[in-house]
Design an enzyme around this catalytic site. Structure first.
Site, PDB file in Angstrom:
ATOM      1  N   TYR B 219       0.834  -1.209   0.000  1.00  0.00           N
ATOM      2  CA  TYR B 219       0.000   0.000   0.000  1.00  0.00           C
ATOM      3  C   TYR B 219       0.863   1.250   0.000  1.00  0.00           C
ATOM      4  O   TYR B 219       0.463   2.290  -0.525  1.00  0.00           O
ATOM      5  CB  TYR B 219      -0.988  -0.037   1.173  1.00  0.00           C
ATOM      6  CG  TYR B 219      -1.946  -1.175   0.995  1.00  0.00           C
ATOM      7  CD1 TYR B 219      -2.909  -1.120  -0.018  1.00  0.00           C
ATOM      8  CD2 TYR B 219      -1.847  -2.340   1.738  1.00  0.00           C
ATOM      9  CE1 TYR B 219      -3.740  -2.181  -0.245  1.00  0.00           C
ATOM     10  CE2 TYR B 219      -2.685  -3.409   1.507  1.00  0.00           C
ATOM     11  CZ  TYR B 219      -3.632  -3.323   0.522  1.00  0.00           C
ATOM     12  OH  TYR B 219      -4.455  -4.376   0.268  1.00  0.00           O
ATOM     13  N   HIS B 366      -0.058 -12.450  -9.385  1.00  0.00           N
ATOM     14  CA  HIS B 366      -0.888 -11.464  -8.687  1.00  0.00           C
ATOM     15  C   HIS B 366      -0.099 -10.196  -8.370  1.00  0.00           C
ATOM     16  O   HIS B 366      -0.513  -9.091  -8.702  1.00  0.00           O
ATOM     17  CB  HIS B 366      -1.469 -12.075  -7.410  1.00  0.00           C
ATOM     18  CG  HIS B 366      -1.989 -11.051  -6.447  1.00  0.00           C
ATOM     19  ND1 HIS B 366      -3.143 -10.349  -6.682  1.00  0.00           N
ATOM     20  CD2 HIS B 366      -1.488 -10.580  -5.286  1.00  0.00           C
ATOM     21  CE1 HIS B 366      -3.331  -9.482  -5.693  1.00  0.00           C
ATOM     22  NE2 HIS B 366      -2.351  -9.612  -4.842  1.00  0.00           N
TER      23      HIS B 366
END
Lengths: 263, 541
Positions: B219, B366
Site C-alpha cells: 500500500y 498477482h
C-alpha cells in the site's frame, strides 16, 4: 478548522470510527477464535476456553505415551555446518595411530581397491557420524560394528580428523570428462529428488553429506540399494531413503559410475 | 512552485535507473526458466538475480518514487520551499549508498536470500546493512513530510490541508510504521546471526515480523499511484475531482486497515493460530473498501470531464474522453489491471481458496499485475506529468508515450495471465528449474513461454520509457508554469478536524496492530525451543 476536540466521544468522527473499528475487531475475534473452531467437530474441543486456546495457536503438550517409537535405533548425532571444521594437530596424530587397525580394509592412506569406502579427504563430520552410528547400532555392518563398539568419543573424533587430513586420491577409473547425469545436476523434481550435486559437492555441500568423488562404484551402489530397501536407515530424517527409493536401477548405476570417475 | 528541482529529479532518475537494471534481470529470469531456454548453468545465478530484482523493485525503486514525488507534492501543494533540504539530500544518499552496499554481496552470490529474507537462510551482513540504510533514508523522508505539514499548519491554522499533501503524509506514516516489522526482524533476529553472535534463529517469529511489513508495503507502493488518480488525473483530462472528502477517507482507510493484515501471507505457516489468520483475513477484506471508493470517485471524475467536453449518454461519455492524453490512457489501463489484480487478491486472502494457490506462480502473477502493472504504469504517468516542470523542457513524444503505455499494459497481461493459469495447475514459485519434458509439467510449457514473451514486451516498454525521458532532456527549453493539482467539484472551505489531521487514525492503526499482532508475537517470543540452525548462504554447508 473545526474547533471540536478530536479525541472525544462527542465528536461523531471519533465515536463512529473507533466504534466501527472495535466492532469489526470484536466480531472477527468472536468468529475466528470461538465460533469457527467450535463449528469444526474434528477438533474435539471441550469448551469455549479450549476453542480460544486452539485458535490462538497455544501449543499443547502431546502425551508422550502415545508416540510411536521406531523399532530400530536412530542416529543421535546432531549435524551442524560448523561441526569439526577445525581439527587440531594432536587429534590428527592420535587418529593416525588409531587408524592403523582400519588400514586392512580402508588402505594405509585411506584408499583401497577392496570396494570398502575410501576415507582419505572425507569430511571429518561425516566419518565421525558413521562411526558413532556404528557404535550406537543406528547403522549395522558385520565388520564395522565390532570395531566401533570399543571406540571412545575421542577416538572417533581423532580418526575422523586424521582421515579428513589425508589428501584425496582419485580412483583408477578417473575420467573427469564423463558428463554429469541429469539426476546429479537437476535431480528429478516430479519424484521429489533434489540434484545429488546440491548436497554432495558439485553445486553445493551440505552438512553431513559425504564427498563422493573417487568413491568405489560398488560401494555407492550397495549403499543406495540399502537405503532404498530400508536395510540402512541412519540417514537423518530419511533424506537418502526418500531419494534412493525413487531412483531407477539405471540411475543408481549411472551416479555410481559418475562419482567413481570424479576426482 | 518547485524550488528543489534537482533533489526531486535525483530521486526520480535514480529510481528509474534502478528500475531499468532490475527490469533486465526480470526479463532474463523469465527467459531462463522457460522452455525457450535449455537449462545449462548453476541455479544459484537465478536466485542471485531474483534477490537483486526483488530488492531493487521492492525496496529501492518505489521508495525513491514515493520520496521524490513526496518532496514535489510538499513544495507544489503547500506552495512553499521544502523545510530540511539538507536532510532530504542525506536521505537520498543513504538510499543510494544503501542500494549499492546491498547489491554488492548479492552479485557476489553471498546473499541469495530473496528480498523477503527467508530465515533461517542468512546472507552476508552487508546485504542487510544496505537494506537498513535504504529504510533509514526513507524514514528521514517520513519525518520531513510530517515536519513540513506541521510547519504549514502552524502558518495556516484555518485552511484545510491540501489533498495531495494529506495523502502524501498518510503514505509516509503508513511506511514509517509498517517498516518497523522488517526492521525488528533484521536488527534483533537476522543481524546477530549474520554477525556470527548466534547460530540459530526463530524463523517463525521472523516471518511474523516480516509479514507486518510485507503487506502494508504494497500500500506504500500504491499510495503515489492513488495520489496520481485523485490529484493528477482529473486535472490532466480537464475535469474536476468528484469528491475531496471521499479521497481523504480512502487514504485514511488505507492508513488504518492496511497494517493489521499481513498474516494472510502466513496461511500455510504453522506458528500462527487459525483464529488470528481469520482475523487478518477479515481486515484484508476491508482493504478492498478504499479501492472500491477510489474506482468510483475516479470514474465519476472522468465522467465530469467527459460531460464538460460534450460527452453524453449513459455510456457514450466514455468515447468523449481524451484518449490521446497519456495520463488518461495510463489511468484507464491502470484501473483495468487493478481490477484483475484485485480480484486475484481477494482469492489469495481467503483462507480456503488460498490453499489451492499458495506458493504457486499464481501469487507471482498477482503481485506483478498489481505492483508491476497498476502501480508502476502510474509511476510512468507521474513522471510524464511532472517532468516538464522539473527539467524546464516539454515532453512532446506523445505517440511514443502511448505506445510505451500500451506495451506495458499488454506486456503485463501477457506475463501475468499465464502465470495465474500455471499457478492453478500447481506450478511452484521460486524455482530455478522445471523439467518440461516431464508429462506432468509439459502442459505448462506453452503458458510459461508466453509469459517469457510478455517479459520481453515489458523490457521493450521500459526502454521506450527511458527514450521518452532522454528525448525530453534534449528538447528546447520551455517554461511549464506552476505545478497544479486537480480541483475538487466542491472546494472544501471547512472540513472536520478528523479529515484534516492524523492523530485519531494513527492511534487506530497502532491499536489494530496490537490487537492483531500482539498475541502471536508475544507468544512466539516467550515460547522456548523455537529456534532452528541458520543456513548461511554462500558458505560451505
Amino acid at each position: 478548522m473545526s474547533d471540536q476536540p478530536l479525541f472525544s466521544f462527542r465528536n461523531p468522527w471519533f465515536s463512529a470510527s473507533v466504534g466501527v473499528t472495535a466492532g469489526i475487531a470484536v466480531l472477527a475475534a468472536l468468529a475466528g477464535l470461538i465460533w469457527l473452531p467450535l463449528a469444526q467437530p474434528d477438533l474435539k474441543l471441550s469448551g469455549i476456553w479450549d476453542a480460544i486456546c486452539s485458535a490462538a495457536g497455544v501449543p499443547r503438550v502431546s502425551s508422550q505415551g502415545t508416540a510411536i517409537q521406531p523399532d530400530f535405533k536412530t542416529s543421535n548425532v546432531v549435524m551442524t555446518s560448523e561441526m569439526l571444521k577445525r581439527p587440531d594437530q594432536v587429534s590428527i596424530g592420535r587418529g593416525a595411530t588409531l587408524a592403523q587397525r582400519c588400514a586392512i580394509c580402508h588402505g594405509p592412506q585411506g584408499v583401497s581397491d577392496a570396494n570398502s569406502p575410501n576415507l582419505a579427504g572425507q569430511f571429518a563430520a561425516v566419518t565421525y557420524k558413521e562411526l558413532n552410528d556404528f557404535k550406537t547400532g543406528a547403522r549395522v555392518n558385520v565388520v564395522m560394528s565390532p570395531f566401533a563398539a570399543t571406540m571412545s568419543d575421542q577416538d572417533m573424533l581423532d580418526v575422523a580428523a586424521y582421515y579428513s587430513y589425508l589428501p584425496r586420491v582419485p580412483s583408477n577409473n578417473l575420467d573427469p570428462k564423463i558428463p554429469a547425469p541429469q539426476i546429479v545436476t537437476t535431480g528429478a523434481p516430479m519424484r521429489n529428488i533434489a540434484p545429488c550435486g546440491s548436497c554432495h559437492g558439485d553445486i553445493d555441500n551440505k552438512a553431513g553429506s559425504p564427498w563422493l568423488g573417487g568413491q568405489s562404484a560398488v560401494y555407492i551402489k550397495a549403499q543406495l540399494r540399502a537405503f532404498a530397501s530400508g536395510a540402512r536407515r541412519n540417514d537423518i530424517s530419511q533424506q537418502m531413503r526418500n531419494i534412493a527409493r525413487h531412483m531407477t536401477p539405471e540411475e543408481i548405476d549411472e551416479v555410481a559410475r559418475y562419482y567413481e570417475a570424479q576426482p | 512552485m518547485l524550488t528543489n528541482k534537482r533533489l526531486i529529479l535525483a530521486h526520480f532518475w535514480l529510481a528509474f535507473i534502478v528500475f531499468g537494471v532490475a527490469l533486465v534481470l526480470g526479463a532474463w529470469q523469465m527467459f531462463v526458466r522457460s522452455p525457450l531456454n535449455a537449462w545449462h548453468f548453476d541455479p544459484e545465478f537465478y536466485y542471485r538475480s531474483v534477490t537483486a530484482h526483488g530488492s531493487a523493485m521492492g525496496y529501492v525503486f518505489p521508495t525513491l518514487i514515493a520520496m521524490g514525488f513526496g518532496y514535489a507534492i510538499s513544495e507544489a501543494a503547500l506552495e512553499r520551499p521544502l523545510v530540511g533540504r539538507r536532510w532530504a539530500w542525506a536521505g537520498f544518499f543513504l538510499v543510494a549508498v544503501g542500494a549499492v552496499v546491498a547489491m554488492v554481496p548479492v552479485s557476489l552470490g553471498l546473499a541469495s536470500v530473496l528480498y523477503t529474507f527467508y530465515p533461517p537462510m542468512v546472507g552476508n551482513l552487508f546485504y542487510y546493512i544496505g537494506v537498513v540504510m535504504v529504510v533509514v533514508g526513507s524514514w528521514i523522508w517520513v519525518a520531513l513530510m510530517s515536519i513540513n505539514l506541521a510547519a504549514w499548519k502552524r502558518d495556516n491554522p484555518d485552511k484545510p490541508v491540501p489533498l495531495a499533501m494529506f495523502a502524501n503524509v498518510a503514505g509516509s506514516y503508513l511506511w514509517g510504521w509498517t517498516a518497523v516489522g522488517a526492521a525488528l526482524e533484521i536488527i534483533f533476529q537476522i543481524l546477530p546471526v549474520a554477525l556470527g553472535l548466534r547460530s540459530t534463529i526463530d524463523a517463525g517469529l521472523a516471518r511474523v515480523f516480516f509479514s507486518w511489513t510485507l503487506h502494508a508495503i504494497v500500500y506504500f507502493w500504491l499510495i503515489p499511484t492513488y495520489i496520481a488518480y485523485y490529484t493528477i488525473f482529473p486535472r490532466a483530462i480537464g475535469g474536476r475531482l468528484y469528491s475531496d472528502a471521499m479521497a481523504r477517507i480512502s487514504f485514511i482507510l488505507f492508513l488504518v486497515v492496511a497494517m493489521p493484515i499481513g498474516v494472510h501471507h502466513l496461511f500455510a505457516d504453522p506458528q500462527v493460530g487459525a483464529g488470528f489468520k481469520f482475523m487478518h483475513s477479515v481486515f484484508t477484506g476491508l482493504v478492498a473498501l478504499p479501492t472500491l471508493l477510489t474506482v468510483f470517485t475516479i470514474c465519476a471524475s472522468a465522467e465530469i470531464a467527459s460531460r464538460l467536453r460534450g460527452g453524453s449518454g449513459a455510456f457514450g461519455w466514455v468515447r468523449a474522453l481524451p484518449w490521446q492524453n497519456p495520463i488518461m490512457l495510463a489511468t484507464a489501463l491502470s484501473l483495468v489491471m487493478l481490477g484483475f489484480g484485485g480480484v486475484g487478491g481477494l482469492i489469495n486472502m481467503s483462507y480456503q481458496l488460498d490453499a489451492s494457490v499458495h506458493n504457486t506462480q499464481w501469487v507471482t502473477g498477482h503481485f506483478h499485475l498489481i505492483f508491476g502493472g497498476a502501480i508502476v504504469i502510474m509511476y510512468f504517468a507521474i513522471a510524464y506529468d511532472l517532468w516538464p516542470h522539473l527539467i524546464g523542457r516539454a515532453l512532446d513524444s506523445f505517440g511514443l508515450m502511448r505506445t510505451q503505455l500500451w506495451l506495458w499494459f499488454i506486456g503485463m497481461i501477457v506475463t501475468t495471465f499465464p502465470w495465474h493459469y500455471v499457478g492453478m495447475l500447481g506450478m511452484p514459485r521460486r524455482m530455478a528449474y522445471y523439467d518440461y519434458a516431464n508429462p506432468a509439467i509439459s502442459p505448462q510449457a506453452f503458458s510459461v513461454s508466453m509469459s517469457a514473451v510478455g517479459g520481453l514486451i515489458l523490457l521493450t516498454s521500459g526502454i521506450l520509457f527511458l527514450i521518452v525521458l532522454i528525448r525530453g532532456q534534449m528538447a528546447a527549453a520551455s517554461e511549464a508554469g506552476a505545478y497544479r493539482f486537480s480541483v475538487p467539484l466542491h472546494i472544501p472551505v471547512r472540513i472536520p478536524v478528523a479529515l484534516n489531521s492524523f492523530g485519531l487514525w494513527l492511534a487506530l492503526m497502532i491499536g489494530l496492530t496490537v490487537v492483531n499482532y500482539g498475541y502471536p508475537i508475544a507468544q512466539l517470543m516467550t515460547l522456548p525451543q523455537t529456534n532452528v540452525p541458520a543456513v548461511y548462504v554462500g558458505a560451505s554447508r
